[in-house]
Design a protein around this motif. Sequence first.
Motif, PDB file in Angstrom:
ATOM      1  N   LEU A  78      69.432  32.243  22.412  1.00  0.00           N
ATOM      2  CA  LEU A  78      71.091  31.853  23.056  1.00  0.00           C
ATOM      3  C   LEU A  78      72.029  33.729  22.272  1.00  0.00           C
ATOM      4  CD1 LEU A  78      72.728  28.391  22.247  1.00  0.00           C
ATOM      5  CD2 LEU A  78      72.088  29.742  24.534  1.00  0.00           C
ATOM      6  N   CYS A  79      71.018  34.017  20.546  1.00  0.00           N
ATOM      7  CA  CYS A  79      71.719  34.493  19.971  1.00  0.00           C
ATOM      8  C   CYS A  79      71.767  35.663  20.945  1.00  0.00           C
ATOM      9  CB  CYS A  79      71.411  34.529  18.592  1.00  0.00           C
ATOM     10  SG  CYS A  79      71.959  33.473  17.419  1.00  0.00           S
ATOM     11  N   LEU A  80      69.871  35.774  21.275  1.00  0.00           N
ATOM     12  CA  LEU A  80      69.827  37.044  21.782  1.00  0.00           C
ATOM     13  C   LEU A  80      70.180  37.089  23.640  1.00  0.00           C
ATOM     14  CD1 LEU A  80      67.186  39.265  21.799  1.00  0.00           C
ATOM     15  CD2 LEU A  80      66.244  37.401  22.956  1.00  0.00           C
ATOM     16  N   LEU A  81      70.294  36.184  24.236  1.00  0.00           N
ATOM     17  CA  LEU A  81      71.574  36.647  24.859  1.00  0.00           C
ATOM     18  C   LEU A  81      72.666  36.644  25.061  1.00  0.00           C
ATOM     19  CD1 LEU A  81      71.662  35.458  27.974  1.00  0.00           C
ATOM     20  CD2 LEU A  81      72.472  33.542  27.654  1.00  0.00           C
ATOM     21  N   PHE A  82      73.345  36.117  24.214  1.00  0.00           N
ATOM     22  CA  PHE A  82      74.908  37.084  23.783  1.00  0.00           C
ATOM     23  C   PHE A  82      74.859  38.813  23.457  1.00  0.00           C
ATOM     24  CE2 PHE A  82      77.706  38.600  20.753  1.00  0.00           C
ATOM     25  CZ  PHE A  82      79.292  37.736  21.609  1.00  0.00           C
ATOM     26  N   ILE A  83      73.000  38.784  22.585  1.00  0.00           N
ATOM     27  CA  ILE A  83      72.888  40.421  22.540  1.00  0.00           C
ATOM     28  C   ILE A  83      73.153  41.640  24.044  1.00  0.00           C
ATOM     29  CG2 ILE A  83      71.413  42.283  21.505  1.00  0.00           C
ATOM     30  CD1 ILE A  83      73.332  40.758  19.699  1.00  0.00           C
ATOM     31  N   PHE A  84      72.089  40.322  24.433  1.00  0.00           N
ATOM     32  CA  PHE A  84      71.670  41.256  25.971  1.00  0.00           C
ATOM     33  C   PHE A  84      72.736  40.960  26.609  1.00  0.00           C
ATOM     34  CE2 PHE A  84      67.075  41.282  25.299  1.00  0.00           C
ATOM     35  CZ  PHE A  84      66.909  42.548  25.620  1.00  0.00           C
ATOM     36  N   THR A  85      74.412  40.408  26.847  1.00  0.00           N
ATOM     37  CA  THR A  85      75.251  40.709  27.435  1.00  0.00           C
ATOM     38  C   THR A  85      76.023  41.211  26.838  1.00  0.00           C
ATOM     39  OG1 THR A  85      75.217  37.397  28.101  1.00  0.00           O
ATOM     40  CG2 THR A  85      76.636  39.301  28.362  1.00  0.00           C
ATOM     41  N   VAL A  86      76.115  41.794  25.954  1.00  0.00           N
ATOM     42  CA  VAL A  86      76.277  42.913  24.939  1.00  0.00           C
ATOM     43  C   VAL A  86      76.252  43.727  25.512  1.00  0.00           C
ATOM     44  CG1 VAL A  86      77.792  44.118  23.566  1.00  0.00           C
ATOM     45  CG2 VAL A  86      77.911  41.962  23.272  1.00  0.00           C
TER      46      VAL A  86
END
Length: 637
Positions: free
Chosen positions: A265-273
Amino acid sequence: MFRLKATPRNLDRDSKEKAEESQENGRLVAEKSQKVNPGTGQVSNGYPSTSPQSPREGTGAVGDRPGGPGGFRTLVVQQTSLDPPRETWSKKMDFLLSVIGYAVDLGNVWRFPYICYQNGGGAFLLPYLLMAVFGGVPLFYMELALGQFHRSGCISIWKHICPIFKGIGFAICIIALYIAFYYNTIMAWALYYLLSSFRSTLPWTTCTNAWNTANCTHYLSTDLNVSWTNTSISPAEEFYTRQVLQVHLSPGLHQLGAVSWQLALCLLFIFTVVYFSIWKGVKTSGKVVWVTATFPYLVLLILLVRGATLPGAWRGVVFYLQPDWEKLLSTTVWIDAAAQIFFSLGPGFGVLLAFASYNPFHNNCYKDALVTSSVNCLTSFVSGFVIFTVLGYMAEMRQQGVETVAKDAGPSLLFIIYAEAIANMPAATFFAIIFFLMIIMLGLDSTFAGLEGVITAMLDEFPHLLARRREWFVLGLVCVCYLGALSTLTYGGAFVVKLFEEYATGPAVITVVFLEVIAVSWFYGTKRFCNDVQLMLGFSPGLFWRVCWVAICPCFLLFIIGSFLAFPPEVRLFDYVYPFWTTVLGYCIGVSSFICVPSYMVYHLLTTKGTFKQVSQSQSWRQQRVIPSVTVHKPRM
């Protein structure tokens, strides 16, 4: 469609003004006119002609030699096609901040201080500066100039330089994907720490959590009833290894285990940004870097002031800078200096080519190269004070030597030692929040840049297919990067990150840059390249830069490649020593990108008619190059 206009020697004043005005409003395409004397081999704007003979290496002045009774003639080629103009930076500062944000990354914060004290402290600055002046900065300058002149990404630029080396561009794109597979995972770790920091008591300061073991020991000099033994483990280390990474659940690379849903989930947020920062191009990312590139400097300043006021800070500074001149006799010191400056400035990743291709044609890229590379090196040096003032504080509190506290390298230095030091400061929550936010910002800049290098390369190579579908292409690229990073989110993901870092990118990109320098300096020609720079900037690079590009930079890169082959690194992480088969796997991953270079050479030779010399060079002279207007000077009598 292109319209040709000739201005003879006796051109009257009114028609001359109209010709100059048309140049200012149009864009020129270098193409040889059959009406101009074919023996000159040089068109009016300084570009090589389409004729097969060697071009005349002019001084950058615009104008042909006399072609007969008509005297001097100037060829003006005005583009009237309906192709959309190339995107440019909104402001010059957008470009500078983007380049600085790309060059200044996590390695400046943790790798340089560690390499510096390990290789002689202040004495290390001498080989570091020498490698920067004679190796790193010339390569940095060369890539900015190439990208700005040819206005192309790392793939299509080779049709202007030397088509047979086009495989270099594809290799760079694959290397960039490998970096995206593991680099963003480190930001996911930092985001996990950031979210865990919003507590009055930081979770890595106590030994009463579910993930702690019996060996967990919170030891400071103020804890009179606590003793530190060889089996003791700090709560910060257990939080990092057992809660964030959960590496204790994986025996090694042969059994990675399940994916950590928290890190996913943390990486998903990073790639969304990342996606919403680069999906529209440099117009968007150029605005984002005003935050992501400047915020880390504000945090570094705050941490530097705070660290300097801590007890024992002077011990860390002395340990950081105390010179050990005898270490300069070791080859390892020079190898580390060369590798550090190369990976710090980051030539060869296609990013500098992409960023510079969006500059105005006459932008002073020489000044930009000096400014941005200087800022990068200075940031590395200052980061050493930020790290070692805190390490000195930790040594004082533990009543240990600085060398004992600073034994960890890599991300462990940030996520274990520095995190523990922050946790024992007053206002620990505040400093933890801004520190891990800084880590994320540093990583985001480099991710923006790395993916933009791939995006620019593909859009320039396949404009009719992707130019109007940039948002969808970027979305697909980000999804591929996320899926490729899933192996780094497993319980053994830290082992995968270390494998990619050691083998998948380093040797391959150094070899690629070596071939790039050879292609530009020896195939395209240093003299021709310098004429291109003169056409852009109005002055030609001096003897120092020419010697660096022709001889010193290739030797600089060969030195790094040879040292890697002669002294392969012994890879280990925590208590896990990488077995031999992982070394073979690492080399295979590295070769998988570099194999594009010889593969494309074979393909080019098989599909193009002519001799080897004609195939490798002649196409670079026949390419039409689109550049902004160039002022036409009246030739002397």
